[in-house]
Design a protein around this motif. Structure first.
Motif, PDB file in Angstrom:
ATOM      1  N   UNK A   1      42.929  22.874  40.464  1.00 45.27           N
ATOM      2  CA  UNK A   1      42.486  22.815  41.858  1.00 45.27           C
ATOM      3  C   UNK A   1      43.633  22.681  42.852  1.00 45.27           C
ATOM      4  N   UNK A   2      44.833  23.049  42.433  1.00 43.80           N
ATOM      5  CA  UNK A   2      45.966  23.011  43.348  1.00 43.80           C
ATOM      6  C   UNK A   2      46.163  24.361  44.027  1.00 43.80           C
ATOM      7  N   UNK A   3      46.404  25.401  43.244  1.00 43.20           N
ATOM      8  CA  UNK A   3      46.759  26.704  43.789  1.00 43.20           C
ATOM      9  C   UNK A   3      45.528  27.586  44.005  1.00 43.20           C
ATOM     10  N   UNK A   4      45.678  28.497  44.960  1.00 40.86           N
ATOM     11  CA  UNK A   4      44.622  29.457  45.266  1.00 40.86           C
ATOM     12  C   UNK A   4      44.300  30.300  44.030  1.00 40.86           C
ATOM     13  N   UNK A   5      43.005  30.456  43.733  1.00 41.97           N
ATOM     14  CA  UNK A   5      42.570  31.221  42.570  1.00 41.97           C
ATOM     15  C   UNK A   5      42.643  32.731  42.819  1.00 41.97           C
TER      16      UNK A   5
ATOM     17  N   UNK B   1      51.918  27.701  51.832  1.00 40.03           N
ATOM     18  CA  UNK B   1      53.201  28.122  51.296  1.00 40.03           C
ATOM     19  C   UNK B   1      52.951  28.860  49.992  1.00 40.03           C
ATOM     20  N   UNK B   2      53.971  29.564  49.504  1.00 39.17           N
ATOM     21  CA  UNK B   2      53.897  30.217  48.205  1.00 39.17           C
ATOM     22  C   UNK B   2      54.891  29.535  47.280  1.00 39.17           C
ATOM     23  N   UNK B   3      54.374  29.015  46.175  1.00 41.68           N
ATOM     24  CA  UNK B   3      55.220  28.395  45.145  1.00 41.68           C
ATOM     25  C   UNK B   3      55.703  29.536  44.245  1.00 41.68           C
TER      26      UNK B   3
ATOM     27  N   UNK C   1      63.108  28.790  39.190  1.00 45.63           N
ATOM     28  CA  UNK C   1      63.490  28.290  40.509  1.00 45.63           C
ATOM     29  C   UNK C   1      62.443  28.770  41.504  1.00 45.63           C
ATOM     30  N   UNK C   2      62.065  27.880  42.413  1.00 44.24           N
ATOM     31  CA  UNK C   2      60.989  28.176  43.358  1.00 44.24           C
ATOM     32  C   UNK C   2      61.432  27.886  44.782  1.00 44.24           C
TER      33      UNK C   2
ATOM     34  N   UNK D   1      49.890  30.603  45.802  1.00 42.71           N
ATOM     35  CA  UNK D   1      49.765  30.055  47.152  1.00 42.71           C
ATOM     36  C   UNK D   1      48.964  28.765  47.115  1.00 42.71           C
ATOM     37  N   UNK D   2      49.321  27.855  48.011  1.00 41.76           N
ATOM     38  CA  UNK D   2      48.575  26.605  48.141  1.00 41.76           C
ATOM     39  C   UNK D   2      48.401  26.264  49.605  1.00 41.76           C
ATOM     40  N   UNK D   3      47.220  25.785  49.945  1.00 42.02           N
ATOM     41  CA  UNK D   3      46.918  25.252  51.268  1.00 42.02           C
ATOM     42  C   UNK D   3      46.788  23.735  51.166  1.00 42.02           C
ATOM     43  N   UNK D   4      47.504  23.025  52.028  1.00 38.87           N
ATOM     44  CA  UNK D   4      47.302  21.587  52.139  1.00 38.87           C
ATOM     45  C   UNK D   4      47.856  20.774  50.994  1.00 38.87           C
ATOM     46  N   UNK D   5      49.142  20.928  50.679  1.00 36.37           N
ATOM     47  CA  UNK D   5      49.736  20.129  49.610  1.00 36.37           C
ATOM     48  C   UNK D   5      49.784  18.648  49.976  1.00 36.37           C
ATOM     49  N   UNK D   6      49.931  18.344  51.257  1.00 37.37           N
ATOM     50  CA  UNK D   6      50.034  16.954  51.699  1.00 37.37           C
ATOM     51  C   UNK D   6      48.722  16.402  52.226  1.00 37.37           C
ATOM     52  N   UNK D   7      47.951  17.235  52.884  1.00 36.59           N
ATOM     53  CA  UNK D   7      46.769  16.751  53.598  1.00 36.59           C
ATOM     54  C   UNK D   7      45.595  17.694  53.364  1.00 36.59           C
TER      55      UNK D   7
END
Length: 297
Positions: A24-28, A166-168, A267-268, A62-68
């Protein structure tokens, strides 16, 4: 079923939503698992974790909202909150949101349309949750040596969407370990910040360049301040000297901040983009990557 884009120059492999990655971290949707520059057969993607069964991301995630996480603070344990690109997550306790935690999830419904061998669109449909809702469209396309990811985020809810994307980029080139053979550059002088000093002990910095004197033995990480990426030739560039192959992100974005994470095999470079969308507002942005070799750049 997986998807592939190809134009005789690049091939891009894309996972079926919910297959291979169900955390449930990164966009599916539109998870890019492999990229190959056909001239020379250069590959660029790897996994976050190489240990069987350990999970984690891969390729371009991609991930939305890593902190909040949106709406998390207003949600009680047992109630749901939205994670853009993933679904409605269930808060499990009174503790703060933590991006690494795997929350119970009700995935968003998604429509997929591949209009040609060179482009595909993932449309994540809105589902109201606590006054929040969004229609998220993600179009992935290739043109020559370039890969573009075009986002359209339409706030269909009653509350403002305030988050960051952001994109990891889980990268190595042709499977080679990270180390002195790599050059990672940013178009600005880096001012590294870390939470734990040991995460940057194996790194050296020369203006905008990150330097490894040897293959790192430990996980590394740092972040640096934001800059106006709309006025820069690229946001970062990774080059492997022995193979003569590289990739650069040439997105035209206002960078809220940047970070670099990695291990011996990955490396990311990560570029963070701030999103503030009022109800009814549609925000659009594009990430573009160029893949090259000494024969093609």
């Amino acid at each position: 079923m997986a998807y592939q884009l190809t134009n005789g120059i690049l091939t891009v492999d894309i996972a079926e939503p919910g297959e291979g990655y169900r955390e449930t971290r990164f966009e599916w949707n539109g998870l890019i698992t492999g990229i190959t520059l056909l001239d020379g057969g250069h590959s660029f993607c790897t996994s976050e974790n190489l240990t069987e069964g350990q999970g984690g991301g891969m390729g371009l995630c991609h991930e939305f909202g890593i902190k909040e996480a949106i709406g998390y603070q207003d949600t009680k344990p047992g109630e749901q909150f939205p994670k853009l690109g993933v679904g409605l997550l269930t808060r499990t306790d009174e503790g703060p949101y933590f991006f690494y935690k795997d929350y119970p999830v009700q995935p968003f419904k998604v429509e997929i349309e591949q209009g040609s061998p060179e482009e595909i669109t993932f449309r994540t449909l809105p589902e109201e949750c606590g006054g929040y809702a969004a229609l998220l469209e993600k179009r992935i396309s290739i043109d020559g040596q370039s890969l573009s990811i075009e986002y359209s985020l339409h706030n269909t809810g009653q509350k403002k969407l305030s988050t960051e994307e952001y994109c990891h980029n889980f990268l190595n080139i042709n499977g080679y370990s990270i180390g002195p053979d790599y050059r990672l550059e940013f178009p600005v002088t880096l001012q590294p910040e870390v939470d734990e000093a040991e995460t940057s002990e194996e790194l050296m910095f020369d203006a905008g360049r990150v330097i490894w004197e040897k293959v790192p033995e430990h996980e590394f990480y740092f972040r640096t301040g934001g800059y106006d990426g709309t006025r820069k030739p690229y946001l970062w560039e990774l080059f492997h000297l022995p193979s003569g192959a590289g990739v650069r992100e040439v997105s035209r974005l206002e960078v809220s901040y940047a970070a670099v994470w990695g291990r011996s095999y990955v490396v990311s470079p990560e570029i963070f983009y701030r999103i503030e969308a009022e109800p009814g507002q549609c925000i659009k942005w594009t990430r573009t990557y160029e893949f090259f070799s000494e024969n093609t750049k």
